[in-house]
Design a protein around this motif. Structure first.
Motif, PDB file in Angstrom:
ATOM      1  N   LEU A   1       0.855  -1.181   0.000  1.00 50.02           N
ATOM      2  CA  LEU A   1       0.000   0.000   0.000  1.00 50.02           C
ATOM      3  C   LEU A   1       0.891   1.231   0.000  1.00 50.02           C
ATOM      4  O   LEU A   1       1.767   1.368   0.855  1.00 50.02           O
ATOM      5  CB  LEU A   1      -0.912   0.012   1.230  1.00 50.02           C
ATOM      6  CG  LEU A   1      -1.683   1.308   1.500  1.00 50.02           C
ATOM      7  CD1 LEU A   1      -2.682   1.598   0.380  1.00 50.02           C
ATOM      8  CD2 LEU A   1      -2.379   1.233   2.853  1.00 50.02           C
ATOM      9  N   ILE A   2       0.659   2.104  -0.959  1.00 51.75           N
ATOM     10  CA  ILE A   2       1.414   3.353  -1.082  1.00 51.75           C
ATOM     11  C   ILE A   2       0.470   4.509  -0.761  1.00 51.75           C
ATOM     12  O   ILE A   2      -0.641   4.572  -1.292  1.00 51.75           O
ATOM     13  CB  ILE A   2       1.956   3.542  -2.525  1.00 51.75           C
ATOM     14  CG1 ILE A   2       2.669   2.296  -3.019  1.00 51.75           C
ATOM     15  CG2 ILE A   2       2.824   4.782  -2.617  1.00 51.75           C
ATOM     16  CD1 ILE A   2       3.943   1.965  -2.322  1.00 51.75           C
TER      17      ILE A   2
ATOM     18  N   PRO B   1       3.071 -10.084   3.101  1.00 52.32           N
ATOM     19  CA  PRO B   1       3.449 -11.242   2.286  1.00 52.32           C
ATOM     20  C   PRO B   1       2.278 -12.200   2.032  1.00 52.32           C
ATOM     21  O   PRO B   1       2.477 -13.277   1.491  1.00 52.32           O
ATOM     22  CB  PRO B   1       4.520 -11.913   3.133  1.00 52.32           C
ATOM     23  CG  PRO B   1       4.095 -11.616   4.530  1.00 52.32           C
ATOM     24  CD  PRO B   1       3.480 -10.231   4.492  1.00 52.32           C
ATOM     25  N   ALA B   2       1.085 -11.801   2.437  1.00 53.02           N
ATOM     26  CA  ALA B   2      -0.096 -12.646   2.276  1.00 53.02           C
ATOM     27  C   ALA B   2      -1.268 -11.770   1.833  1.00 53.02           C
ATOM     28  O   ALA B   2      -1.252 -10.556   2.046  1.00 53.02           O
ATOM     29  CB  ALA B   2      -0.427 -13.336   3.600  1.00 53.02           C
ATOM     30  N   PRO B   3      -2.296 -12.360   1.244  1.00 51.93           N
ATOM     31  CA  PRO B   3      -3.461 -11.571   0.815  1.00 51.93           C
ATOM     32  C   PRO B   3      -4.148 -10.876   1.979  1.00 51.93           C
ATOM     33  O   PRO B   3      -4.187 -11.402   3.097  1.00 51.93           O
ATOM     34  CB  PRO B   3      -4.382 -12.625   0.185  1.00 51.93           C
ATOM     35  CG  PRO B   3      -3.485 -13.741  -0.213  1.00 51.93           C
ATOM     36  CD  PRO B   3      -2.407 -13.764   0.826  1.00 51.93           C
TER      37      PRO B   3
ATOM     38  N   GLU C   1      -9.581  -5.009   5.770  1.00 51.20           N
ATOM     39  CA  GLU C   1      -8.299  -4.768   6.441  1.00 51.20           C
ATOM     40  C   GLU C   1      -7.553  -3.609   5.781  1.00 51.20           C
ATOM     41  O   GLU C   1      -6.988  -2.753   6.475  1.00 51.20           O
ATOM     42  CB  GLU C   1      -7.436  -6.034   6.394  1.00 51.20           C
ATOM     43  CG  GLU C   1      -8.000  -7.168   7.228  1.00 51.20           C
ATOM     44  CD  GLU C   1      -7.320  -8.500   6.950  1.00 51.20           C
ATOM     45  OE1 GLU C   1      -7.087  -9.231   7.930  1.00 51.20           O
ATOM     46  OE2 GLU C   1      -7.022  -8.808   5.784  1.00 51.20           O
ATOM     47  N   LEU C   2      -7.543  -3.581   4.464  1.00 51.67           N
ATOM     48  CA  LEU C   2      -6.866  -2.491   3.754  1.00 51.67           C
ATOM     49  C   LEU C   2      -7.498  -1.138   4.058  1.00 51.67           C
ATOM     50  O   LEU C   2      -6.789  -0.155   4.311  1.00 51.67           O
ATOM     51  CB  LEU C   2      -6.897  -2.734   2.242  1.00 51.67           C
ATOM     52  CG  LEU C   2      -5.875  -3.709   1.692  1.00 51.67           C
ATOM     53  CD1 LEU C   2      -6.192  -4.053   0.235  1.00 51.67           C
ATOM     54  CD2 LEU C   2      -4.472  -3.135   1.796  1.00 51.67           C
TER      55      LEU C   2
ATOM     56  N   LYS D   1      -6.668   5.132   8.802  1.00 49.48           N
ATOM     57  CA  LYS D   1      -5.822   5.621   9.898  1.00 49.48           C
ATOM     58  C   LYS D   1      -4.708   6.546   9.416  1.00 49.48           C
ATOM     59  O   LYS D   1      -4.027   7.168  10.231  1.00 49.48           O
ATOM     60  CB  LYS D   1      -5.223   4.443  10.667  1.00 49.48           C
ATOM     61  CG  LYS D   1      -6.260   3.651  11.429  1.00 49.48           C
ATOM     62  CD  LYS D   1      -5.640   2.465  12.120  1.00 49.48           C
ATOM     63  CE  LYS D   1      -6.713   1.627  12.810  1.00 49.48           C
ATOM     64  NZ  LYS D   1      -6.161   0.400  13.382  1.00 49.48           N
ATOM     65  N   LEU D   2      -4.500   6.638   8.101  1.00 50.57           N
ATOM     66  CA  LEU D   2      -3.434   7.499   7.568  1.00 50.57           C
ATOM     67  C   LEU D   2      -3.776   8.969   7.785  1.00 50.57           C
ATOM     68  O   LEU D   2      -4.939   9.365   7.643  1.00 50.57           O
ATOM     69  CB  LEU D   2      -3.226   7.227   6.075  1.00 50.57           C
ATOM     70  CG  LEU D   2      -2.817   5.799   5.699  1.00 50.57           C
ATOM     71  CD1 LEU D   2      -2.778   5.649   4.183  1.00 50.57           C
ATOM     72  CD2 LEU D   2      -1.480   5.444   6.308  1.00 50.57           C
ATOM     73  N   PRO D   3      -2.796   9.794   8.112  1.00 55.73           N
ATOM     74  CA  PRO D   3      -3.061  11.212   8.377  1.00 55.73           C
ATOM     75  C   PRO D   3      -3.761  11.942   7.223  1.00 55.73           C
ATOM     76  O   PRO D   3      -4.702  12.712   7.464  1.00 55.73           O
ATOM     77  CB  PRO D   3      -1.665  11.799   8.622  1.00 55.73           C
ATOM     78  CG  PRO D   3      -0.848  10.647   9.077  1.00 55.73           C
ATOM     79  CD  PRO D   3      -1.398   9.450   8.368  1.00 55.73           C
TER      80      PRO D   3
END
Length: 145
Positions: free
Chosen positions: A102-103, A114-116, A121-122, A128-130
């Motif tokens: 995720l960028i 390393p897993a789906p 969840e994504l 939560k990103l500012p």
């Protein structure tokens, strides 16, 4: 006269097909560079060594099943399943086997898995990103006025 109607119908058909193109949702086909999305979108990059990798298939199925929350959060989904062709994405992110990256809109790597991961969840991580928090606050203020 017939020629004019025919050209108008062709133009109309082209306009309708062009407006139907976004039906693909957040999925981007073909090569892409992260700089194309800087400050505009949140790329989710899915890497695998082959498109038949069961983890890749599962990840893409989960993303395709719920595109609306991704679109709402300005997500674009990029894929790379050919490790033999060193793409710009592979050079920049250096994956090993399967991974989900995720960028943020600012171009920073926010998550590597390393897993789906499922859409829920994504989106929790994104929310939560500012910058996303600011978008939510701005949307509330815009809706209240």
């Amino acid at each position: 006269m017939k020629m004019r109607i025919r050209s108008l119908l062709s133009a109309l058909a082209l306009a309708i097909s062009a407006s139907a193109a976004p039906a693909e949702g957040p999925f981007v086909e073909g090569p892409a560079e992260l700089s194309d999305f800087l400050w505009l979108k949140r790329p989710v990059v899915v890497f695998a060594d082959t498109p038949e990798d069961p983890r890749f298939v599962l990840q893409m199925d989960m993303l395709r099943a719920r595109p609306d929350p991704l679109i709402e959060r300005d997500v674009v989904v990029l894929t790379d399943t050919d490790p033999d062709t060193v793409s710009a994405l592979r050079k920049q992110l250096r994956p090993r086997g399967f991974s989900v990256v995720l960028i943020g809109k600012d171009g920073r790597v926010e998550l590597r898995k390393p897993a789906p991961w499922d859409v829920r969840e994504l989106t929790r991580v994104i929310d939560k990103l500012p910058l996303r928090q600011q978008e939510i606050r701005d949307a509330r203020q815009g809706g209240a006025g």
